[in-house]
Motif scaffolding. Structure first.
Motif, PDB file in Angstrom:
ATOM      1  N   SER A 169       0.851  -1.186   0.000  1.00 14.83           N
ATOM      2  CA  SER A 169       0.000   0.000   0.000  1.00 14.83           C
ATOM      3  C   SER A 169       0.877   1.222   0.000  1.00 14.83           C
ATOM      4  O   SER A 169       1.959   1.206   0.582  1.00 14.83           O
ATOM      5  CB  SER A 169      -0.844   0.050   1.267  1.00 14.83           C
ATOM      6  N   TYR A 212      -0.878   4.328   0.582  1.00 15.13           N
ATOM      7  CA  TYR A 212      -1.710   5.232   1.398  1.00 15.13           C
ATOM      8  C   TYR A 212      -2.173   6.532   0.772  1.00 15.13           C
ATOM      9  O   TYR A 212      -3.255   6.992   1.032  1.00 15.13           O
ATOM     10  CB  TYR A 212      -1.051   5.525   2.746  1.00 15.13           C
ATOM     11  N   PRO A 262     -12.132  12.219  -5.694  1.00 18.39           N
ATOM     12  CA  PRO A 262     -12.456  11.303  -6.797  1.00 18.39           C
ATOM     13  C   PRO A 262     -12.566  12.016  -8.149  1.00 18.39           C
ATOM     14  O   PRO A 262     -12.092  11.505  -9.153  1.00 18.39           O
ATOM     15  CB  PRO A 262     -13.804  10.718  -6.363  1.00 18.39           C
ATOM     16  N   TYR A 266      -4.061   2.598 -12.377  1.00 17.84           N
ATOM     17  CA  TYR A 266      -4.855   1.680 -11.542  1.00 17.84           C
ATOM     18  C   TYR A 266      -4.246   1.583 -10.149  1.00 17.84           C
ATOM     19  O   TYR A 266      -4.960   1.544  -9.145  1.00 17.84           O
ATOM     20  CB  TYR A 266      -4.913   0.309 -12.207  1.00 17.84           C
ATOM     21  N   LEU A 290      -5.303   4.536  -8.371  1.00 13.35           N
ATOM     22  CA  LEU A 290      -6.729   4.482  -8.015  1.00 13.35           C
ATOM     23  C   LEU A 290      -6.911   3.771  -6.674  1.00 13.35           C
ATOM     24  O   LEU A 290      -7.604   4.257  -5.788  1.00 13.35           O
ATOM     25  CB  LEU A 290      -7.517   3.749  -9.110  1.00 13.35           C
ATOM     26  N   ASN A 291      -6.261   2.613  -6.544  1.00 16.32           N
ATOM     27  CA  ASN A 291      -6.414   1.822  -5.316  1.00 16.32           C
ATOM     28  C   ASN A 291      -5.398   2.191  -4.250  1.00 16.32           C
ATOM     29  O   ASN A 291      -5.500   1.724  -3.131  1.00 16.32           O
ATOM     30  CB  ASN A 291      -6.256   0.334  -5.627  1.00 16.32           C
ATOM     31  N   ARG A 292      -4.382   2.951  -4.610  1.00 18.33           N
ATOM     32  CA  ARG A 292      -3.247   3.235  -3.745  1.00 18.33           C
ATOM     33  C   ARG A 292      -2.670   1.921  -3.223  1.00 18.33           C
ATOM     34  O   ARG A 292      -2.264   1.782  -2.088  1.00 18.33           O
ATOM     35  CB  ARG A 292      -3.664   4.138  -2.571  1.00 18.33           C
ATOM     36  N   PHE A 293      -2.644   0.943  -4.090  1.00 21.23           N
ATOM     37  CA  PHE A 293      -2.256  -0.400  -3.682  1.00 21.23           C
ATOM     38  C   PHE A 293      -1.879  -1.205  -4.921  1.00 21.23           C
ATOM     39  O   PHE A 293      -2.559  -1.118  -5.933  1.00 21.23           O
ATOM     40  CB  PHE A 293      -3.452  -1.055  -2.984  1.00 21.23           C
ATOM     41  N   SER A 307      -0.610  -5.272  -6.091  1.00 19.29           N
ATOM     42  CA  SER A 307      -0.334  -6.628  -5.641  1.00 19.29           C
ATOM     43  C   SER A 307      -0.180  -7.516  -6.870  1.00 19.29           C
ATOM     44  O   SER A 307      -0.534  -7.115  -7.978  1.00 19.29           O
ATOM     45  CB  SER A 307      -1.477  -7.141  -4.770  1.00 19.29           C
ATOM     46  N   VAL A 358      -9.463  -3.598  -0.598  1.00 18.72           N
ATOM     47  CA  VAL A 358      -9.238  -2.159  -0.743  1.00 18.72           C
ATOM     48  C   VAL A 358     -10.421  -1.513  -1.471  1.00 18.72           C
ATOM     49  O   VAL A 358     -10.911  -0.451  -1.075  1.00 18.72           O
ATOM     50  CB  VAL A 358      -7.928  -1.910  -1.531  1.00 18.72           C
ATOM     51  N   ASP A 370     -13.031   1.312  -0.042  1.00 14.99           N
ATOM     52  CA  ASP A 370     -13.307   2.569  -0.741  1.00 14.99           C
ATOM     53  C   ASP A 370     -14.800   2.787  -0.903  1.00 14.99           C
ATOM     54  O   ASP A 370     -15.327   3.870  -0.673  1.00 14.99           O
ATOM     55  CB  ASP A 370     -12.671   2.538  -2.141  1.00 14.99           C
ATOM     56  N   MET A 413      -3.313  -4.885   6.356  1.00 12.31           N
ATOM     57  CA  MET A 413      -2.260  -3.913   6.034  1.00 12.31           C
ATOM     58  C   MET A 413      -2.639  -3.079   4.810  1.00 12.31           C
ATOM     59  O   MET A 413      -2.183  -1.951   4.649  1.00 12.31           O
ATOM     60  CB  MET A 413      -0.933  -4.630   5.765  1.00 12.31           C
ATOM     61  N   ALA A 472      -5.182   3.130   5.408  1.00 14.66           N
ATOM     62  CA  ALA A 472      -5.929   4.083   4.588  1.00 14.66           C
ATOM     63  C   ALA A 472      -7.244   4.471   5.269  1.00 14.66           C
ATOM     64  O   ALA A 472      -7.664   5.629   5.234  1.00 14.66           O
ATOM     65  CB  ALA A 472      -6.202   3.491   3.214  1.00 14.66           C
TER      66      ALA A 472
END
Lengths: 303, 323, 383
Positions: B153, B155, B168, B237, B240-243, B245, C78, C82, C103, C108
């Motif tokens: 992440s 954040y 947004p 992307y 967008l998710n701040r993530f 994986s 996530v 949101d 995590m 967030a």
């Protein structure tokens, strides 16, 4: 001793992959169809086995049901959907069968729920046996190796010694000519597809027994089965067997021994993680190598 | 202006209007959905360049999507923690710098993948691109520094001059803007000499060779460009998710990007916009009705493949196959 | 043009949908795992939470609960978070089972001024320097149960342990926790893949390792697969683990293979206190099965939430936080309080898998392993 046990594990994994890959490669060789939904048939077989074994209390009934249901659904899908795709390009086939995965997976979730099912081994197949040399190995995993060997043998005899086998080989060589000779090509296709589907279902049931039966279980295996047939040469059952054993061994032995090798020059914990990841990559590296050296695969006839 | 072009433009307009109307109506979450659709559309546009125009069925575009995402994530993570990345430089949180680097990253990986994969064709091409994507996927899993299996992440969103990206609507405007620019670029590419040769190589590689043009460099360029656009989508992307994986790299993702292209129409300029929009809409609407919405998605997809190979744009423009 | 107009009207309907009237009370978003190999944990989390709300009667109705399935995937979690924050406008989030998902979501969520009450996952990264005033762990700190198992391994005289956990934050916390009090030798330390279902390779390594005990942390479906396959392997090396590896969601599927296994827990169905008796009986009556650890944590979490709601308004964040910190609720664990990092201070027990008279497998307490245990990270927390 550890090496011997890991080799058996690799062999068992390879045999399971072979059951998957055999159907996939036959379907591609004979019909020219790339079938992503093969993994869904594996899953369906596992669910059928869990359900029937649970209801009837007989594990063998469950296995029979997995073969029958997967073959039956395979035939049904072939007749209703896939038949129309043989002449289309591969993109359409990829998409239609990707769509079938979604339908089957969610359908299974709908019917059986989100919980994984667990099968109990029948008493005659559970426990460990002591092999010559004193190694203790689970009986059921030995049985999987046995079943894989028998299926390989049976497929070999079927293709080389029977009338159906002759037709399959003829269909692979020249579709139009085979049809022109008066062979009911549509029926042949359905039969081949059902055979492949049945084997996938059987593989799913066997693996589901030692692991768990859940939605999505077929997908990782499907990708590996693709790797197997690309390595072995698309359309070749012999290639599928060789590819499956190669992939099974590479994966198992890589996972078992790479961390140890890496631990020589990095901390144990990161060596373990890196090792496991690299072992998974190893298969794909193997595949890339095979394709660079022999683009048609080890036993592939044509490029 | 042809009817198809009109439809292409109206697809873009519908997407942008959805975001604007939702913003005015105070529906922040619909703006997020529209943003997601715009990003997916961008990823699909990338794939469409090699799949639709070049006839290269890549089943491994998730690799480029994910690489774009990871470039974005890694730069942002280093910037946030002031950790040095290379030569004393500690990443960046500026989108305008992250985007070109994400595209560069995806492009650099696409060169060897494309060069090796283009040695094969047909099913082998599909399988080889899939295998390379799996390699990248497993690499990401086994790389503990950036989260391995868990992803990472960061954040807060990266920054863009003059726009609050955390709102947004601000972020939506950025994504929609990128989409419009890329659409224009692709329209130009396909009309250029390069685009014509690419189309010819799709239809008949041998004839192109006979005309004295080696198809390999053309196809490789298309593949790399395509990867770069998808990589850019990946970077957005991630923001967008701040993530990010490894899921972004999975073969399911490759399949989904392909679905955006097919639903909308293969080889149509704004096919991916229509496809991604429809996908996100179905996910949200049907997902609200039933947990098993993917059955319906599967059936829709099956119907499109069997009955309407031109996709949504094909239906609307009344032409079954793209010329 | 039909499809297009359909599309347009769909989008318009979506965009203009009326904002639902805000209900009184607290709006809670529960993100948990309801599908796949980890579903058992999420279902128990949900059911434990719902039971507490139901038992609370009118007070429970003031909680508006939205539940979504994260499929045990961080990116889905996530996106749900949101949606819950932006679209549903929840006041508080809860329910995540897996530390890697926590995590991805928790930092967030608290940054957006939402409370987060953990019903399970409590990674070390959120307990020390990364602690947050809006984040409470009601369950434990990830290391806790594993610490107790390490202490037990010493008592039981084990000196050569093979230790194994999945490769995600809780797995790493697990082995760290085990090693904190364990004094013997670790013969091998192995990280497996999250969601792994075949352990043939690992079992071969265990058998060849010469260990005198295997400490393993494998929650949910992973644990079921491992224990079943281990029982088939012919290995005689005894298994120990945290309660998660032998929890009530695992036991029915593994059967007698787990009988006698020692595991650690901060809760057990046979714990002697009124709240627990009512909880276990109520859960069994409502759902027809015994509750697991996860159900117990969720039940406590809901009761903690209700106790704070009775004292303060959630819109007054400071007052609500103070009310939560008092932990003034009837815990099923007998005693419970929060430390300075808002993680529990509690007793941890050793349990043993036994068979009840009706044939159901369950756990019973054999010993207290750690008393008033806080955690190793509390000192690093500044808030």
């Amino acid at each position: 001793m550890l090496l011997a046990e890991q080799i058996l594990n690799g062999l068992q994994y390879g045999m399971m992959l072979f059951l998957m890959a055999a159907g996939l490669t036959l379907v591609f060789g004979v019909m020219g169809l790339i079938n992503l939904a093969h993994g869904a048939l594996y899953m369906l077989g596992a669910f059928a086995c869990a359900f029937v074994a649970g209801m009837s209390g007989s594990y063998l009934m469950g296995l029979a049901a997995s073969l029958a249901l997967a073959a039956g659904i395979g035939a049904l899908v072939e007749i209703t959907v896939l038949r129309r795709l043989y002449a289309r390009d591969h993109l359409d086939q990829v998409l239609a069968t990707f769509a079938l995965i979604l339908v089957f997976s969610e359908g299974c979730r709908w019917v059986f729920g989100n919980f994984p099912l667990y099968l109990t081994l029948p008493p005659w197949a559970s426990g460990a046996v002591t092999l010559p040399g004193g190694l203790q190995y689970p009986l059921f995993r030995l049985l999987i190796i046995l079943v894989g060997t028998l299926v390989a043998l049976a497929l070999y005899l079927l293709i080389t010694r029977t009338r159906l086998g002759t037709r399959i080989r003829a269909g692979e060589a020249d579709r139009e000519m085979t049809a022109a000779l008066g062979i009911d090509i549509a029926k042949l296709y359905t039969l081949v597809f059902a055979l492949g589907a049945g084997l996938a279902g059987l593989a799913g049931a066997l693996v589901g027994t030692i692991q768990s039966v859940q939605v999505g279980m077929g997908e990782p295996v499907l990708i590996l089965a693709f790797v197997v047939i690309v390595i072995g040469g698309i359309g070749s059952v012999k290639g599928a067997l060789a590819g499956a054993l190669l992939v099974g061994m590479t994966d198992t032995l890589g996972k078992a021994f790479l961390p140890g090798l890496l631990a020589g020059f990095m901390p144990q914990a990161s060596a373990n993680t890196m090792g496991a990841g690299l072992a998974s990559m190893l298969i794909y590296i193997l595949m890339a190598l095979v394709l660079v050296i022999r683009p048609q695969g080890l036993f592939g006839a044509k490029a | 202006m042809s009817r198809e072009m009109l439809i292409n433009l109206s697809m873009l307009a519908v997407l942008i209007l959805t975001g604007v109307i939702a913003h005015l109506a105070g529906q922040g979450f619909v703006v997020t959905l529209a943003t997601k659709a715009a990003i997916f559309a961008l990823a699909g546009m990338g794939l469409n360049l090699c799949l639709g125009y070049g006839g290269l069925i890549s089943f491994g575009h998730a690799a480029f999507f994910g690489i774009g995402g990871y470039v974005c994530g890694i730069l942002a993570l280093h910037a946030a923690n002031a950790m040095p990345l290379v030569a004393g430089w500690s990443g960046s949180n500026q989108m305008l710098l992250i985007w070109p680097l994400a595209m560069l990253g995806a492009g650099l990986i696409a060169v060897p993948i494309g060069a090796l994969s283009l040695r094969t064709s047909g099913v082998y091409f599909i399988m080889v691109t899939l295998a390379f994507a799996q390699m990248v996927y497993y690499f990401a899993i086994s790389w503990p520094q950036y989260g391995g299996d868990d992803g990472m992440s960061f954040y807060t969103r990266n920054q863009f001059p003059g726009i609050n990206t955390l709102k947004p609507f601000g972020f939506f405007l950025i994504c929609a803007g990128v989409l419009v620019v890329v659409t224009a670029v692709i329209a130009l590419i396909t009309r250029s000499r390069f685009g014509l040769v690419l189309g010819a190589a799709r239809q008949n590689r041998i004839r192109v060779e006979a005309a004295g043009i080696r198809p390999f460099p053309v196809l490789l360029t298309a593949f790399v460009l395509s990867a770069m656009i998808t990589g850019l989508a990946g970077a957005l992307y991630a923001d967008l998710n701040r993530f990010v994986s490894p899921t972004m790299l999975s073969w399911h993702m490759s399949g989904e990007i392909m679905v955006f292209v097919i639903l909308g129409g293969v080889g149509r300029l704004c096919g991916p916009v229509a496809g991604a929009g429809l996908y996100v809409l179905m996910e949200h609407l049907l997902g609200g009705i039933t947990d098993y919405w993917q059955i319906l998605l599967g059936l829709v997809l099956l119907t499109v493949v069997m009955l309407a190979p031109g996709g949504l744009i094909g239906i609307l423009s009344g032409r079954a196959r793209h010329g | 043009m039909k499809l297009k107009s359909l599309l347009v009207s769909g989008i318009a309907a979506l965009a203009l949908a009326p904002v639902l009237a805000q209900a009184e009370g607290v709006k809670v978003g529960m993100i948990t795992t309801l599908s796949g190999g980890g579903a058992g944990l999420g279902v128990d989390t949900r059911d434990g939470f719902l039971l507490a709300l139901k038992n609370a009667g009118e007070a429970g109705k003031a909680v508006e609960l939205i539940i979504e399935d994260d499929q045990q995937k961080p990116d889905i979690a996530v996106q749900i978070a949101d949606k819950m924050i932006q679209s549903d406008e929840v006041d508080l989030l809860t329910g995540i089972v897996w530390s890697n998902l926590a995590m991805a979501v928790v930092p967030a969520a608290v940054a957006q001024e939402k409370f987060y009450l953990s019903t399970n996952a409590a990674p070390s990264a959120l307990a020390g320097a990364g602690c947050n005033p809006k984040y409470f762990s009601v369950s434990y700190q990830n290391d806790n149960l594993h610490e107790a198992a390490g202490a037990y391994a010493n008592q039981a005289g084990y000196g050569k342990a093979f230790i194994m956990a999945p490769n995600y934050p809780a797995g790493i916390d697990s082995l760290t926790g085990f090693k904190r009090f364990y004094e013997g030798e670790v013969v091998n330390e192995l990280y497996t893949q999250v969601g792994q279902t075949d352990f043939a390779g690992e079992i071969a390594q265990i058998k060849a390792s010469g260990a005198d005990t295997v400490f393993f942390f494998q929650p949910g479906g992973m644990g079921i697969a491992f224990i079943k396959q281990y029982a088939e392997s012919g290995s005689e090396i005894p298994l120990i683990g945290p309660g998660f590896s032998f929890s009530q969601d695992v036991l029915p599927a593994v059967g007698d293979a787990a009988l006698g296994a020692k595991n650690s827990g901060n809760w057990s169905p046979d714990l002697e206190n009124e709240a627990n008796k009512a909880f276990v009986a109520g859960f069994e009556a409502e759902y027809g099965r015994l509750p697991s650890l996860y159900a117990a944590y969720a039940y406590d979490t809901a009761n903690l939430l209700l106790s704070a709601m009775a004292k303060a308004d959630i819109n007054d964040a400071d007052a609500f936080r103070a009310a939560l910190k008092e932990a003034d609720f009837a815990t099923v664990r007998g005693k419970f309080s929060f430390g300075p990092n808002q993680h529990p201070i509690q007793d941890i027990y050793m349990r043993e898998v036994i068979k009840r008279e009706d044939g159901t497998l369950t756990n019973r307490i054999i010993d207290k392993a750690l008393e008033d245990r806080s955690d190793a990270y509390a000192a690093e927390c500044q808030m």
